[in-house]
Scaffold this motif. Sequence first.
Motif, short mmCIF file in Angstrom:
data_model
loop_
_atom_site.label_atom_id
_atom_site.label_comp_id
_atom_site.label_asym_id
_atom_site.label_seq_id
_atom_site.Cartn_x
_atom_site.Cartn_y
_atom_site.Cartn_z
N ALA A 136 0.84 -1.20 0.00
CA ALA A 136 0.00 0.00 0.00
C ALA A 136 0.88 1.25 0.00
CB ALA A 136 -0.92 -0.01 1.21
N GLN A 137 2.00 1.18 0.72
CA GLN A 137 2.94 2.30 0.70
C GLN A 137 3.51 2.51 -0.71
OE1 GLN A 137 5.33 0.66 4.01
NE2 GLN A 137 5.12 2.67 5.00
N ALA A 138 3.79 1.40 -1.39
CA ALA A 138 4.29 1.50 -2.77
C ALA A 138 3.24 2.12 -3.68
CB ALA A 138 4.68 0.11 -3.28
N ALA A 139 1.97 1.87 -3.38
CA ALA A 139 0.87 2.39 -4.20
C ALA A 139 0.72 3.90 -4.10
CB ALA A 139 -0.44 1.71 -3.82
N LEU A 140 1.27 4.49 -3.03
CA LEU A 140 1.18 5.94 -2.87
C LEU A 140 1.71 6.69 -4.09
CD1 LEU A 140 2.30 6.51 0.84
CD2 LEU A 140 0.17 7.33 -0.19
N ALA A 141 2.76 6.16 -4.68
CA ALA A 141 3.40 6.84 -5.82
C ALA A 141 2.80 6.41 -7.16
CB ALA A 141 4.89 6.54 -5.82
N GLN A 142 1.70 5.66 -7.11
CA GLN A 142 1.15 5.09 -8.34
C GLN A 142 -0.29 5.55 -8.59
OE1 GLN A 142 3.01 3.60 -10.44
NE2 GLN A 142 4.81 3.29 -9.13
N ARG A 143 -0.55 6.85 -8.42
CA ARG A 143 -1.89 7.37 -8.67
C ARG A 143 -2.28 7.14 -10.13
NH1 ARG A 143 -5.03 12.75 -6.88
NH2 ARG A 143 -6.49 12.89 -8.63
N PRO A 144 -3.39 6.45 -10.36
CA PRO A 144 -3.80 6.14 -11.74
C PRO A 144 -4.56 7.29 -12.39
CG PRO A 144 -5.33 5.16 -10.21
CD PRO A 144 -4.29 5.84 -9.37
N LYS A 145 -4.75 7.19 -13.69
CA LYS A 145 -5.48 8.21 -14.45
C LYS A 145 -6.94 7.81 -14.66
CE LYS A 145 -1.23 9.36 -16.95
NZ LYS A 145 -0.55 9.29 -18.27
N GLN A 180 -2.23 1.37 14.36
CA GLN A 180 -0.89 0.98 14.78
C GLN A 180 -0.09 2.15 15.35
OE1 GLN A 180 0.33 -2.34 14.65
NE2 GLN A 180 -1.87 -2.61 14.33
N GLY A 181 -0.71 3.30 15.44
CA GLY A 181 -0.03 4.46 15.98
C GLY A 181 0.92 5.13 15.00
N ARG A 182 0.73 4.85 13.73
CA ARG A 182 1.59 5.44 12.70
C ARG A 182 0.86 6.64 12.11
NH1 ARG A 182 3.62 -0.18 9.83
NH2 ARG A 182 4.79 1.26 8.47
N ALA A 183 0.76 7.68 12.92
CA ALA A 183 -0.10 8.82 12.59
C ALA A 183 0.32 9.53 11.31
CB ALA A 183 -0.11 9.80 13.76
N GLY A 184 1.61 9.69 11.11
CA GLY A 184 2.09 10.41 9.92
C GLY A 184 1.67 9.72 8.63
N GLU A 185 1.88 8.41 8.57
CA GLU A 185 1.50 7.65 7.38
C GLU A 185 -0.01 7.61 7.21
OE1 GLU A 185 4.75 4.15 6.95
OE2 GLU A 185 3.97 4.49 8.97
N ALA A 186 -0.71 7.47 8.33
CA ALA A 186 -2.17 7.43 8.27
C ALA A 186 -2.72 8.75 7.72
CB ALA A 186 -2.74 7.17 9.67
N LEU A 202 -9.87 3.98 -2.20
CA LEU A 202 -10.35 3.00 -1.23
C LEU A 202 -9.18 2.24 -0.60
CD1 LEU A 202 -12.58 1.42 0.18
CD2 LEU A 202 -12.76 -0.03 -1.88
N LEU A 203 -8.21 1.88 -1.41
CA LEU A 203 -7.02 1.19 -0.91
C LEU A 203 -6.31 2.04 0.13
CD1 LEU A 203 -4.68 -0.89 -0.97
CD2 LEU A 203 -3.79 0.33 -2.98
N LEU A 204 -6.10 3.31 -0.17
CA LEU A 204 -5.41 4.20 0.77
C LEU A 204 -6.24 4.40 2.04
CD1 LEU A 204 -3.83 6.93 -1.55
CD2 LEU A 204 -2.84 4.80 -0.71
N TYR A 205 -7.55 4.44 1.89
CA TYR A 205 -8.42 4.59 3.07
C TYR A 205 -8.24 3.40 4.01
CZ TYR A 205 -12.73 4.24 5.78
OH TYR A 205 -13.63 4.07 6.80
N LYS A 206 -8.26 2.19 3.46
CA LYS A 206 -8.12 0.99 4.28
C LYS A 206 -6.72 0.92 4.91
CE LYS A 206 -9.70 -1.84 0.98
NZ LYS A 206 -10.20 -3.07 0.30
N ALA A 207 -5.71 1.30 4.14
CA ALA A 207 -4.34 1.28 4.66
C ALA A 207 -4.17 2.34 5.75
CB ALA A 207 -3.35 1.52 3.52
N LEU A 264 -4.83 11.93 0.93
CA LEU A 264 -4.87 11.63 -0.50
C LEU A 264 -6.19 10.96 -0.88
CD1 LEU A 264 -1.23 10.34 -1.15
CD2 LEU A 264 -2.27 12.41 -2.08
N SER A 265 -6.62 10.03 -0.05
CA SER A 265 -7.88 9.33 -0.31
C SER A 265 -9.05 10.31 -0.32
CB SER A 265 -8.10 8.25 0.74
OG SER A 265 -9.34 7.61 0.56
#
Length: 466
Positions: A406-415, A437-443, A425-430, A449-450
């Motif tokens: 999912a982190q790799a998908a961050l750089a793969q915004r589709p057209k 998990q307490g990873r506030a910055g990534e969340a 939806l993927l980014l929302y679930k991630a 973006l989502s």
Amino acid sequence: ERPETPPQPSCLVPFGRDRDFVDRGTLLDQIRERCAAPASRVALVGLGGVGKSQLAIEHCYRTAEQSPDTWVFWVHASNTARLEQSFREIADRGKVRGRTDPQADVFKLVHDWLRDAKNGRWLLALDNADDAAVLSPADSGSALQQHLSRYLPMSRHGSVLVTSRTKRVAMQVVEDGDIIAIEPMHNAAAHALLRKKLRDVDEEDDSITQLATTLDHMPLALVQAAAYIRERAPRCSVQQYLDEYRQSDSRKTSLLNREERHLRRDEAASNSVLITWQISFDHIRKTRQSATELLSLMSFFDRQGIQEALLRRQSSTADEGASAVQADDEFEDDVLTLRDYSLITVTRDAKTFEMHSLVQLATRTWLESEGQLDRWREQFISHLCAEMPTGAHENWEKCQALFPHAQAALAQRPKDIESLEEWALLLYKAAWYAWQQGRAGEAEQMSVLSMEVRREMLGEENADTL
């Protein structure tokens, strides 16, 4: 023919010895020991640019040094014309009887000469034996009357050393047990190679180690980078190269596509690590299209922990009428093809795969040149979105395994609009999982973006964006 003065054994390696050669653990010892056995045939198999030919060159020079009465021959196997020319050069250097007859079978002449113990000990390096067609008489324009392996005698006074990107082709000349897999360098060797290639450029050890790791310890990529830095010093340092390289995929591609001159590579081979691999991709596409498609999909995931379940969708959609058994067989054959070219590896649990990040970059670059990048980006997002569960507690184990993708998908915004919805939806679930998990910055990054995508598509007042 008039009798000729018997020639003295000599070394016919067409490349100079590399003064910057770095010993890679016990590899050369293994090669020497294997080749020392009577009638030995040994193959070095691995990715293009991993250093197979450089190891073969060094072994040839060491053999010539340690055994001056041994003939050392070098045969180019990249295409049929160069293969035949190499055998003609052997015939000329060995003053093989009958070589001047235009109707003579030069392969048969050299075979008979090599088989004759009176001509002395010999080592023959068969370099770049990557294409099975080149080794076969079926190839159009080939002077071979039978498979090349038949012209390499199993003589107690001779040995054959093959370099190849593919195990399947190598096994047309050697036994499975005579293959030495060549992997990228270990960190210490990669560091030493960069140090030597940078010459007088003064650099910090930490920067060199970072560069070696960033380039997957791949010798050709390291040599490319060092040449780029050395030519531009002092206006370019290792750290500046790293900073540029990390900017984007397009900048990575620009740096790695540079054809820096390399005196110890076959003139028919590219000096760009990306182009070197793309030649392999083209060959796989010709022989097994479905394996190319699997590689295309895999190139978007995080390089490690690529689960089989994420890829099986690709296999099952390839032929909707295929039975489950047939689909399984096709998938396994695709995996085998990619492993054969050393493009992917299977982890110990046999359920997940890994790729070098440079191979992934090369694949995506190739897809872009073929106009297929968007298609496979969308496939990747679709597969990952379908597999990624919500961040609820009962899903944490699965989320943990899939989160790097999912982190790799961050750089793969589709057209594509539909794919963009899946991406959001993927980014929302991630983001849900990251928050738990307490990873506030990534969340926050993922959720923002989502939400932006949802606002663009659904509007500010839609319930899903409130």
